[in-house]
Write a protein that holds these residues in place. Structure first.
Motif, PDB file in Angstrom:
ATOM      1  N   GLU A 234       0.895  -1.132  -0.122  1.00  0.00           N
ATOM      2  CA  GLU A 234       0.026   0.057   0.128  1.00  0.00           C
ATOM      3  C   GLU A 234       0.906   1.289   0.073  1.00  0.00           C
ATOM      4  N   THR A 235       2.014   1.245   0.642  1.00  0.00           N
ATOM      5  CA  THR A 235       2.746   2.231   0.867  1.00  0.00           C
ATOM      6  C   THR A 235       3.490   2.665  -0.543  1.00  0.00           C
ATOM      7  N   LEU A 236       3.983   1.676  -1.283  1.00  0.00           N
ATOM      8  CA  LEU A 236       4.531   1.688  -2.610  1.00  0.00           C
ATOM      9  C   LEU A 236       3.606   2.154  -3.504  1.00  0.00           C
ATOM     10  N   GLN A 237       2.405   1.874  -3.551  1.00  0.00           N
ATOM     11  CA  GLN A 237       1.553   2.322  -4.319  1.00  0.00           C
ATOM     12  C   GLN A 237       1.392   3.766  -4.372  1.00  0.00           C
ATOM     13  N   GLY A 238       1.925   4.597  -3.329  1.00  0.00           N
ATOM     14  CA  GLY A 238       1.747   6.001  -3.416  1.00  0.00           C
ATOM     15  C   GLY A 238       2.829   6.751  -4.342  1.00  0.00           C
ATOM     16  N   LEU A 239       3.589   5.676  -5.005  1.00  0.00           N
ATOM     17  CA  LEU A 239       4.496   6.309  -6.023  1.00  0.00           C
ATOM     18  C   LEU A 239       3.888   6.340  -7.442  1.00  0.00           C
ATOM     19  N   LYS A 240       2.830   5.683  -7.683  1.00  0.00           N
ATOM     20  CA  LYS A 240       2.115   5.474  -8.976  1.00  0.00           C
ATOM     21  C   LYS A 240       2.053   6.668  -9.895  1.00  0.00           C
ATOM     22  N   ASP A 241       1.920   7.928  -9.020  1.00  0.00           N
ATOM     23  CA  ASP A 241       1.308   9.037 -10.022  1.00  0.00           C
ATOM     24  C   ASP A 241       2.556  10.134  -9.994  1.00  0.00           C
ATOM     25  N   ILE A 242       3.470   9.745  -9.816  1.00  0.00           N
ATOM     26  CA  ILE A 242       4.991  10.737  -9.882  1.00  0.00           C
ATOM     27  C   ILE A 242       5.014  10.930 -11.330  1.00  0.00           C
ATOM     28  N   PRO A 243       5.196  12.235 -11.601  1.00  0.00           N
ATOM     29  CA  PRO A 243       5.437  12.695 -13.131  1.00  0.00           C
ATOM     30  C   PRO A 243       6.416  11.740 -13.992  1.00  0.00           C
ATOM     31  N   GLY A 244       6.212  11.381 -15.196  1.00  0.00           N
ATOM     32  CA  GLY A 244       6.922  10.479 -15.868  1.00  0.00           C
ATOM     33  C   GLY A 244       6.838   8.920 -15.941  1.00  0.00           C
ATOM     34  N   ILE A 245       5.788   8.770 -14.758  1.00  0.00           N
ATOM     35  CA  ILE A 245       5.469   7.067 -14.857  1.00  0.00           C
ATOM     36  C   ILE A 245       4.407   7.013 -15.736  1.00  0.00           C
ATOM     37  N   ALA A 246       4.393   6.108 -16.765  1.00  0.00           N
ATOM     38  CA  ALA A 246       3.345   5.876 -17.699  1.00  0.00           C
ATOM     39  C   ALA A 246       2.644   4.781 -17.152  1.00  0.00           C
TER      40      ALA A 246
ATOM     41  N   GLU B 286       9.261 -11.221  -2.075  1.00  0.00           N
ATOM     42  CA  GLU B 286       7.861 -11.395  -1.992  1.00  0.00           C
ATOM     43  C   GLU B 286       6.987 -10.327  -2.495  1.00  0.00           C
ATOM     44  N   VAL B 287       7.646  -9.284  -2.402  1.00  0.00           N
ATOM     45  CA  VAL B 287       6.984  -7.909  -3.259  1.00  0.00           C
ATOM     46  C   VAL B 287       7.564  -7.637  -4.660  1.00  0.00           C
ATOM     47  N   GLY B 288       6.671  -7.582  -5.800  1.00  0.00           N
ATOM     48  CA  GLY B 288       7.243  -6.971  -6.925  1.00  0.00           C
ATOM     49  C   GLY B 288       6.793  -5.784  -7.163  1.00  0.00           C
ATOM     50  N   MET B 289       7.639  -4.903  -7.970  1.00  0.00           N
ATOM     51  CA  MET B 289       7.002  -3.607  -8.329  1.00  0.00           C
ATOM     52  C   MET B 289       7.453  -3.394  -9.903  1.00  0.00           C
ATOM     53  N   ARG B 290       6.716  -2.807 -10.428  1.00  0.00           N
ATOM     54  CA  ARG B 290       7.166  -2.688 -12.146  1.00  0.00           C
ATOM     55  C   ARG B 290       6.628  -1.097 -12.458  1.00  0.00           C
ATOM     56  N   ILE B 291       7.577  -0.581 -12.812  1.00  0.00           N
ATOM     57  CA  ILE B 291       7.123   0.757 -13.187  1.00  0.00           C
ATOM     58  C   ILE B 291       7.961   1.161 -14.762  1.00  0.00           C
ATOM     59  N   GLY B 292       6.716   1.606 -15.485  1.00  0.00           N
ATOM     60  CA  GLY B 292       7.332   1.974 -16.829  1.00  0.00           C
ATOM     61  C   GLY B 292       7.361   3.500 -17.007  1.00  0.00           C
ATOM     62  N   PHE B 293       8.322   3.833 -17.194  1.00  0.00           N
ATOM     63  CA  PHE B 293       8.884   5.345 -17.261  1.00  0.00           C
ATOM     64  C   PHE B 293       8.722   5.845 -18.671  1.00  0.00           C
ATOM     65  N   GLU B 294       8.564   6.861 -18.971  1.00  0.00           N
ATOM     66  CA  GLU B 294       8.218   7.492 -20.311  1.00  0.00           C
ATOM     67  C   GLU B 294       9.667   7.486 -20.969  1.00  0.00           C
TER      68      GLU B 294
END
Length: 97
Positions: free
Chosen positions: A24-36, A54-62
């Motif tokens: 839930e805390t890491l979900q707070g990163l999802k609306d940072i500018p440059g994240i597609a 145990e936790v995976g995160m994938r961020i697609g940057f522009e």
């Protein structure tokens, strides 16, 4: 697009509630500018090859500039700081496609 993949191994004594807090805390990163694109979640693989991650995160940057701006940003640093105590190990992989 630049993919930023992060796998988190949590300490063995991390409770289920704390695991959920990490996600839930890491979900707070999802609306940072440059994240597609953004996703984060708990591993539910039955393959047994996750080696305790145990936790995976994938961020697609522009673009690379967006990733470069994200890493040292106050928002990234402070968000990760809220849950870092639960991390036993972290793997990061970035690639462009």
């Amino acid at each position: 697009m630049v993919e930023h993949l992060v796998l988190f191994k949590l300490h063995e004594d991390t409770t289920e509630a704390d695991k959920q807090k990490v996600v839930e805390t890491l979900q707070g990163l999802k609306d940072i500018p440059g994240i597609a694109e953004f996703s984060v979640g708990l591993n539910h693989s039955q393959e047994g090859k996750s080696k305790g991650f145990e936790v995976g995160m994938r961020i697609g940057f522009e673009d690379q500039a967006s990733l470069d701006a994200y890493l040292p940003s106050e928002r990234h640093q402070s968000t990760v700081g809220l849950v870092r105590e639960h991390f036993a190990d972290v793997i990061v992989l970035d690639y462009t496609w």
